[in-house]
Design a protein around this motif. Sequence first.
Motif, PDB file in Angstrom:
ATOM      1  N   ILE A  32      37.801  35.755  13.725  1.00  0.00           N
ATOM      2  CA  ILE A  32      36.362  35.635  13.880  1.00  0.00           C
ATOM      3  C   ILE A  32      35.772  35.199  12.545  1.00  0.00           C
ATOM      4  N   LYS A  33      34.861  34.257  12.572  1.00  0.00           N
ATOM      5  CA  LYS A  33      34.141  33.850  11.362  1.00  0.00           C
ATOM      6  C   LYS A  33      32.829  34.624  11.319  1.00  0.00           C
ATOM      7  N   ARG A  34      32.698  35.448  10.292  1.00  0.00           N
ATOM      8  CA  ARG A  34      31.485  36.240  10.100  1.00  0.00           C
ATOM      9  C   ARG A  34      30.803  35.810   8.810  1.00  0.00           C
ATOM     10  N   PRO A  35      29.489  36.043   8.705  1.00  0.00           N
ATOM     11  CA  PRO A  35      28.840  35.846   7.405  1.00  0.00           C
ATOM     12  C   PRO A  35      29.502  36.768   6.372  1.00  0.00           C
ATOM     13  N   ASP A  36      29.518  36.332   5.116  1.00  0.00           N
ATOM     14  CA  ASP A  36      30.203  37.089   4.064  1.00  0.00           C
ATOM     15  C   ASP A  36      29.767  38.546   3.998  1.00  0.00           C
ATOM     16  N   SER A  37      28.483  38.801   4.102  1.00  0.00           N
ATOM     17  CA  SER A  37      28.000  40.187   4.003  1.00  0.00           C
ATOM     18  C   SER A  37      28.511  41.022   5.170  1.00  0.00           C
ATOM     19  N   GLU A  38      28.548  40.434   6.341  1.00  0.00           N
ATOM     20  CA  GLU A  38      29.054  41.161   7.517  1.00  0.00           C
ATOM     21  C   GLU A  38      30.555  41.417   7.392  1.00  0.00           C
ATOM     22  N   GLN A  39      31.302  40.416   6.885  1.00  0.00           N
ATOM     23  CA  GLN A  39      32.742  40.597   6.708  1.00  0.00           C
ATOM     24  C   GLN A  39      33.023  41.688   5.673  1.00  0.00           C
ATOM     25  N   ARG A  40      32.204  41.754   4.620  1.00  0.00           N
ATOM     26  CA  ARG A  40      32.384  42.823   3.627  1.00  0.00           C
ATOM     27  C   ARG A  40      32.191  44.198   4.274  1.00  0.00           C
ATOM     28  N   ASP A  41      31.198  44.313   5.155  1.00  0.00           N
ATOM     29  CA  ASP A  41      30.978  45.583   5.866  1.00  0.00           C
ATOM     30  C   ASP A  41      32.172  45.929   6.746  1.00  0.00           C
ATOM     31  N   VAL A  42      32.691  44.930   7.441  1.00  0.00           N
ATOM     32  CA  VAL A  42      33.866  45.135   8.301  1.00  0.00           C
ATOM     33  C   VAL A  42      35.069  45.546   7.454  1.00  0.00           C
ATOM     34  N   ASP A  43      35.262  44.861   6.324  1.00  0.00           N
ATOM     35  CA  ASP A  43      36.377  45.200   5.432  1.00  0.00           C
ATOM     36  C   ASP A  43      36.248  46.638   4.919  1.00  0.00           C
ATOM     37  N   GLU A  44      35.027  47.050   4.622  1.00  0.00           N
ATOM     38  CA  GLU A  44      34.811  48.419   4.145  1.00  0.00           C
ATOM     39  C   GLU A  44      35.180  49.431   5.234  1.00  0.00           C
ATOM     40  N   GLN A  45      34.764  49.168   6.462  1.00  0.00           N
ATOM     41  CA  GLN A  45      35.107  50.065   7.578  1.00  0.00           C
ATOM     42  C   GLN A  45      36.609  50.065   7.824  1.00  0.00           C
ATOM     43  N   ALA A  46      37.233  48.881   7.744  1.00  0.00           N
ATOM     44  CA  ALA A  46      38.673  48.767   7.975  1.00  0.00           C
ATOM     45  C   ALA A  46      39.471  49.439   6.863  1.00  0.00           C
ATOM     46  N   GLY A  47      38.839  49.683   5.729  1.00  0.00           N
ATOM     47  CA  GLY A  47      39.509  50.376   4.625  1.00  0.00           C
ATOM     48  C   GLY A  47      39.877  51.808   4.973  1.00  0.00           C
ATOM     49  N   ASN A  48      39.318  52.330   6.055  1.00  0.00           N
ATOM     50  CA  ASN A  48      39.640  53.688   6.511  1.00  0.00           C
ATOM     51  C   ASN A  48      40.763  53.702   7.537  1.00  0.00           C
ATOM     52  N   LEU A  49      41.405  52.543   7.718  1.00  0.00           N
ATOM     53  CA  LEU A  49      42.458  52.416   8.721  1.00  0.00           C
ATOM     54  C   LEU A  49      43.774  52.020   8.068  1.00  0.00           C
ATOM     55  N   VAL A  50      44.863  52.552   8.600  1.00  0.00           N
ATOM     56  CA  VAL A  50      46.215  52.160   8.176  1.00  0.00           C
ATOM     57  C   VAL A  50      47.062  52.051   9.430  1.00  0.00           C
ATOM     58  N   MET A  51      47.763  50.924   9.562  1.00  0.00           N
ATOM     59  CA  MET A  51      48.662  50.774  10.700  1.00  0.00           C
ATOM     60  C   MET A  51      50.110  50.921  10.255  1.00  0.00           C
TER      61      MET A  51
END
Length: 128
Positions: A32-51
Amino acid sequence: MKIVIRHFFKIIHAILGPVLLTADRLTTPRGIKRPDSEQRDVDEQAGNLVMYQFLTCPFCIRTRRAMKRLSLNIETRDALRHAPSRQQLLEGGGRIKVPCLRITGADNSVEWLYESSEIIKYLEESFA
């Protein structure tokens, strides 16, 4: 007899594993192509995940493809070849089964989510 069957499956896995990885690399989904600010938010949320995964496990490949499709930068840990990750999976999740998504909540609570279909559903509901 069990030894023969186990040896047979190891041979099959040794042959099919590289084939699956090659097919995955050749057909990698676009994210998915997101605006940079939105992708940063997603990356921050994904930082709480480990697979936790095995590299050539078909269910793990399926889950990683969903992560790529959703443009998620989730840390992956190889529970087959990396003993500390395997031990974390056993101690935290209670069993060595992959894929497994470790979800750390805002309150530092930890949930261990097994089953590729459940993990993908969680990711799509949280990030799509």
